[in-house]
Write a protein that holds these residues in place. Structure first.
Motif, PDB file in Angstrom:
ATOM      1  N   THR A 191      -6.018  -5.795  -1.931  1.00  0.00           N
ATOM      2  CA  THR A 191      -5.590  -4.746  -1.860  1.00  0.00           C
ATOM      3  C   THR A 191      -5.671  -3.699  -3.122  1.00  0.00           C
ATOM      4  N   LEU A 192      -5.100  -4.445  -4.274  1.00  0.00           N
ATOM      5  CA  LEU A 192      -5.228  -3.777  -5.361  1.00  0.00           C
ATOM      6  C   LEU A 192      -6.687  -3.406  -5.876  1.00  0.00           C
ATOM      7  N   GLU A 193      -7.567  -4.293  -5.683  1.00  0.00           N
ATOM      8  CA  GLU A 193      -8.893  -3.956  -5.889  1.00  0.00           C
ATOM      9  C   GLU A 193      -9.466  -2.828  -5.139  1.00  0.00           C
ATOM     10  N   GLN A 194      -9.223  -2.765  -3.911  1.00  0.00           N
ATOM     11  CA  GLN A 194      -9.668  -1.679  -3.019  1.00  0.00           C
ATOM     12  C   GLN A 194      -9.082  -0.329  -3.330  1.00  0.00           C
ATOM     13  N   LEU A 195      -7.613  -0.474  -3.857  1.00  0.00           N
ATOM     14  CA  LEU A 195      -7.320   0.927  -3.971  1.00  0.00           C
ATOM     15  C   LEU A 195      -7.280   1.064  -5.619  1.00  0.00           C
ATOM     16  N   ASN A 196      -8.118   0.637  -6.324  1.00  0.00           N
ATOM     17  CA  ASN A 196      -8.276   0.684  -7.890  1.00  0.00           C
ATOM     18  C   ASN A 196      -6.932   0.770  -8.497  1.00  0.00           C
ATOM     19  N   LYS A 197      -6.290  -0.270  -8.187  1.00  0.00           N
ATOM     20  CA  LYS A 197      -4.753  -0.361  -9.035  1.00  0.00           C
ATOM     21  C   LYS A 197      -4.771  -1.924  -9.764  1.00  0.00           C
TER      22      LYS A 197
ATOM     23  N   GLY B 134       0.689   0.241 -10.170  1.00  0.00           N
ATOM     24  CA  GLY B 134       0.137  -1.192  -9.762  1.00  0.00           C
ATOM     25  C   GLY B 134       0.964  -2.064  -9.446  1.00  0.00           C
TER      26      GLY B 134
ATOM     27  N   LYS C 202       0.797  -1.188   0.021  1.00  0.00           N
ATOM     28  CA  LYS C 202       0.049  -0.072   0.077  1.00  0.00           C
ATOM     29  C   LYS C 202       0.922   1.136  -0.040  1.00  0.00           C
ATOM     30  N   ASP C 203       1.794   1.296   0.616  1.00  0.00           N
ATOM     31  CA  ASP C 203       2.805   2.438   0.770  1.00  0.00           C
ATOM     32  C   ASP C 203       3.473   2.728  -0.489  1.00  0.00           C
TER      33      ASP C 203
ATOM     34  N   LEU D 102       2.087   1.867  -3.667  1.00  0.00           N
ATOM     35  CA  LEU D 102       0.942   2.326  -4.277  1.00  0.00           C
ATOM     36  C   LEU D 102       0.569   3.912  -4.187  1.00  0.00           C
ATOM     37  N   ASP D 103       0.606   4.175  -2.858  1.00  0.00           N
ATOM     38  CA  ASP D 103       0.379   5.628  -2.307  1.00  0.00           C
ATOM     39  C   ASP D 103       1.340   6.597  -2.809  1.00  0.00           C
TER      40      ASP D 103
END
Length: 296
Positions: free
Chosen positions: A143-149, A120, A111-112, A114-115
């Protein structure tokens, strides 16, 4: 133009490979891996100034670079090597953007990354060749799906060390991609992750063409999946035309695998070429909203 699949090594990453004594490592510019014959890397292919000039000449607005999964770095536990990749890739100038990679044994920090602006996640196909392989990555996929990545499925480590330089790319890599493609469907990935966007490089090893065989053996293709893409790397008009006839042109995205391959005239016509090189890769990377061409 957007290219979703390239490779470019940061200087610190090169130095870290040279500091290693076990595969993967560099001896000068000769790459040694655990399962493939030594490969002489072209230093010019990783000179940032030359690569920027090449993309500027081509009119590339985004060149998405990724870690070379056939090296097996995602599974060797070398945190410094992964850090050298991410730190260096994050500093590359436009038009370069990067896919993240993680230690698959303990995928912390995704997540870090991607932020921080990584596009992706790249996953190596050799760990996704069975439904249980996809299931093992369920938390990462969520995690990828939730972050739209999106996810980029790329060939991983080869299974055998054959002397012919073309063996792994032609046999091992395509076998991995085909198996990962079918495993995603057998896993029921779309039911589990309805909004996750995925791209299989190298036309998924032409796996979509085998949907006729799926039907012949009692399976069913189903409807076209708008969030499932293949890139064009290493294939030309015949292969991409065959895949597009199954998936539709909207699921094909431009990817070169530069510096190991280059752009190919797919002979799809101006309108389809524009869709493949801009609209489709933009939807893959950022979702359904597509800006005017030439605007990132």
């Amino acid at each position: 133009m957007i290219d979703v699949h390239q490779h470019l090594w940061p200087e610190a990453f090169v130095q870290r490979l040279r500091a290693r004594r076990e595969p993967p490592y560099l001896d000068g510019w000769t790459l040694h891996t655990a399962t493939e014959a030594p490969y002489d890397v072209d230093p010019a292919a990783h000179e940032i100034g030359k690569r920027v000039a090449l993309e500027q000449d081509a009119g590339t607005t985004i060149a998405a670079i990724s870690l070379s999964s056939p090296l097996g770095i995602e599974e060797i536990g070398d945190a410094e090597l992964l850090a050298a990749w991410h730190d260096g890739a994050a500093e590359f100038p436009e038009p370069f953007r990067a896919w993240a990679s993680v230690d698959l044994r303990e995928p912390a920090g995704l997540k870090d990354l991607l932020d921080k602006g990584f596009l992706g996640l790249q996953l190596p196909a050799h760990v996704l060749m069975t439904p249980s392989g996809w299931e093992a990555q369920a938390a990462v996929l969520q995690t990828l799906e939730q972050l739209n990545k999106p996810i980029l499925v790329h060939p991983g480590t080869a299974a055998t060390a054959e002397s012919a330089c073309w063996w792994a790319p032609v046999v091992d890599y395509t076998t991995q991609l085909q198996a990962a493609w079918w495993a995603w469907h057998a896993y029921g990935g779309r039911r589990t992750h309805p909004k996750l966007r995925l791209c299989f490089v190298a036309a998924a090893g032409l796996a979509p063409v085998h949907h006729e065989r799926l039907t012949a053996r009692g399976g069913r293709l189903g409807t076209i999946d708008p969030n499932l893409y293949v890139d064009t790397s290493s294939y030309g008009p015949q292969g991409i035309d065959a895949v597009a006839r199954v998936l539709g042109i909207d699921q094909v995205v431009h990817g070169t695998d530069r510096p190991y391959a280059d752009s190919t005239d797919l002979r799809q016509g101006d309108a389809a070429t524009a869709v493949i090189r801009h609209d489709n890769p933009h939807r893959l990377l950022f979702g359904a909203t597509t800006p005017e061409r030439g605007v990132q």
